[in-house]
Scaffold this motif. Structure first.
Motif, PDB file in Angstrom:
ATOM      1  N   GLY A  87       0.137  -8.234  -0.456  1.00 23.75           N
ATOM      2  CA  GLY A  87       1.239  -7.328  -0.761  1.00 23.75           C
ATOM      3  C   GLY A  87       0.901  -5.880  -0.452  1.00 23.75           C
ATOM      4  O   GLY A  87       1.714  -5.143   0.128  1.00 23.75           O
ATOM      5  N   ILE A  88      -0.298  -5.448  -0.818  1.00 20.87           N
ATOM      6  CA  ILE A  88      -0.718  -4.071  -0.549  1.00 20.87           C
ATOM      7  C   ILE A  88      -0.880  -3.828   0.947  1.00 20.87           C
ATOM      8  O   ILE A  88      -0.474  -2.781   1.467  1.00 20.87           O
ATOM      9  CB  ILE A  88      -2.026  -3.761  -1.305  1.00 20.87           C
ATOM     10  N   LEU A  89      -1.454  -4.791   1.660  1.00 25.42           N
ATOM     11  CA  LEU A  89      -1.646  -4.625   3.102  1.00 25.42           C
ATOM     12  C   LEU A  89      -0.311  -4.552   3.840  1.00 25.42           C
ATOM     13  O   LEU A  89      -0.142  -3.743   4.763  1.00 25.42           O
ATOM     14  CB  LEU A  89      -2.495  -5.775   3.646  1.00 25.42           C
ATOM     15  N   VAL A  90       0.639  -5.387   3.438  1.00 21.02           N
ATOM     16  CA  VAL A  90       1.968  -5.352   4.062  1.00 21.02           C
ATOM     17  C   VAL A  90       2.634  -4.004   3.798  1.00 21.02           C
ATOM     18  O   VAL A  90       3.211  -3.392   4.699  1.00 21.02           O
ATOM     19  CB  VAL A  90       2.849  -6.508   3.534  1.00 21.02           C
ATOM     20  N   SER A  91       2.552  -3.521   2.558  1.00 21.41           N
ATOM     21  CA  SER A  91       3.154  -2.234   2.214  1.00 21.41           C
ATOM     22  C   SER A  91       2.536  -1.102   3.026  1.00 21.41           C
ATOM     23  O   SER A  91       3.239  -0.215   3.528  1.00 21.41           O
ATOM     24  CB  SER A  91       2.976  -1.951   0.725  1.00 21.41           C
TER      25      SER A  91
END
Length: 330
Positions: free
Chosen positions: A255-259
């Motif tokens: 989730g953090i990497l996508v954001s």
């Protein structure tokens, strides 16, 4: 290191210490208890406060651009795919039946609004802003995972009993469409958006100022619930224990990497990671109790409440924040 400072600060925050107090009281067999009606009120208050504050922040957002829309679609994609991935992992590493594996995996595609609330409080303690639209994404992630999980269980029932037990009913679909958590969260978001800063100032003494205190009371109750559910942990193998930790971590990291790839700010990226790492213990169990009565709650509630939830609120949130800081280079 910053992560140890964040971990220490998180563990010594009033809300987390009240959570420990609840666990201790439950383990000690104390008569301390929070009435169900009061506990439900606390949950409603937290959803209303989070939704309203998110709506006010959204009203102050200059525009909703492409990356924000893509992040919302990514949230929907996570909600749809995480139960499938969890189901396959549980089927390959545990002795759960197909419907049991589907039931447990479903929790990890939905969200924990309390974990989300603690993450917001974590940011507020550090004076870090976030986009109000993340509240809408949280609401968007609530129900799709339930439909996917029930579809997986439905296939299992068809294979085992030629469709004698159906996972989908018109009543279930109606309940999903009118889910109280989703309606309150989205409704509060809309009200906050329409009233903006003026509305914020009007209700601040009720919805803003008492937030931390209500969160403390709710986590005290959650500590008591965790202590009660801990007895069910004895039936779990190491594979189930491991799943309840590594699977949410995987969701949080993705989730953090996508954001970050979408250019979202650090505060919102952190919250999106928390949403992808959390596991529902309110909406999903209620739906499963109606749709999958053959699956005992002892299959999924101890994993979600006594492993994933404590891990996320005690260790996971500082861990995801440290990852976000590393990814953003701050």
């Amino acid at each position: 290191m910053d992560i140890f400072a964040d971990l220490s600060q998180n563990l010594l925050s009033p809300a987390i210490l009240f959570f420990f107090l609840g666990v201790l009281a439950g383990v000690a067999k104390s008569d301390l208890s929070v009435p169900d009606s009061i506990s439900r009120y606390f949950a409603l208050y937290l959803m209303m406060a989070i939704g309203f504050k998110g709506g006010v922040a959204l009203a102050q957002t200059p525009q909703i651009d492409g990356p924000v829309i893509v992040l919302g679609l990514a949230g929907l994609a996570f909600s749809l795919t995480m139960p499938v991935l969890g189901y396959m992992l549980l089927r390959g590493t545990t002795q759960f039946r197909r419907d049991e594996a589907a039931a447990l995996a479903t929790h990890y595609g939905s969200i924990s609004i309390v974990t989300f609330a603690i993450a917001i409080a974590f940011l507020q303690a550090r004076n870090i802003d976030y986009g109000g639209y993340i509240v809408a994404i949280a609401a968007l992630k609530e129900a799709p995972a339930i439909l996917v999980g029930l579809y997986l269980a439905h296939r299992a029932y068809r294979a085992e009993s030629a469709g004698q037990q159906q996972a989908f009913t018109p009543y279930l679909l109606r309940d999903l469409a009118t889910n109280g958590a989703v309606i309150l969260l989205l409704g509060s978001l809309v009200i906050g958006y329409l009233t903006g800063p003026v509305g914020h100032d009007m209700v601040a003494p009720f919805l803003i100022a008492p937030f931390q205190g209500v969160l403390c009371m709710f986590l005290l109750d959650m500590g008591l619930v965790v202590a009660r559910q801990s007895a069910g942990l004895r039936r779990y193998t190491f594979s189930v224990w491991a799943f309840a930790v590594y699977f949410p971590i995987s969701g949080g990291v993705l989730g953090i990497l996508v954001s970050r790839a979408l250019g979202i700010d650090i505060g919102t990226s952190f919250l999106f990671g928390v949403l992808c790492a959390s596991a529902s213990y309110i909406a999903v169990p209620a739906a499963l109790k109606l749709a999958l009565p053959r699956v005992e709650p002892s299959v999924y509630l101890p994993a979600v409440l006594a492993i994933t939830f404590p891990f996320n609120v005690l260790i996971g949130i500082p861990l995801y924040f440290a990852l976000a800081r590393t990814v953003f280079g701050v």
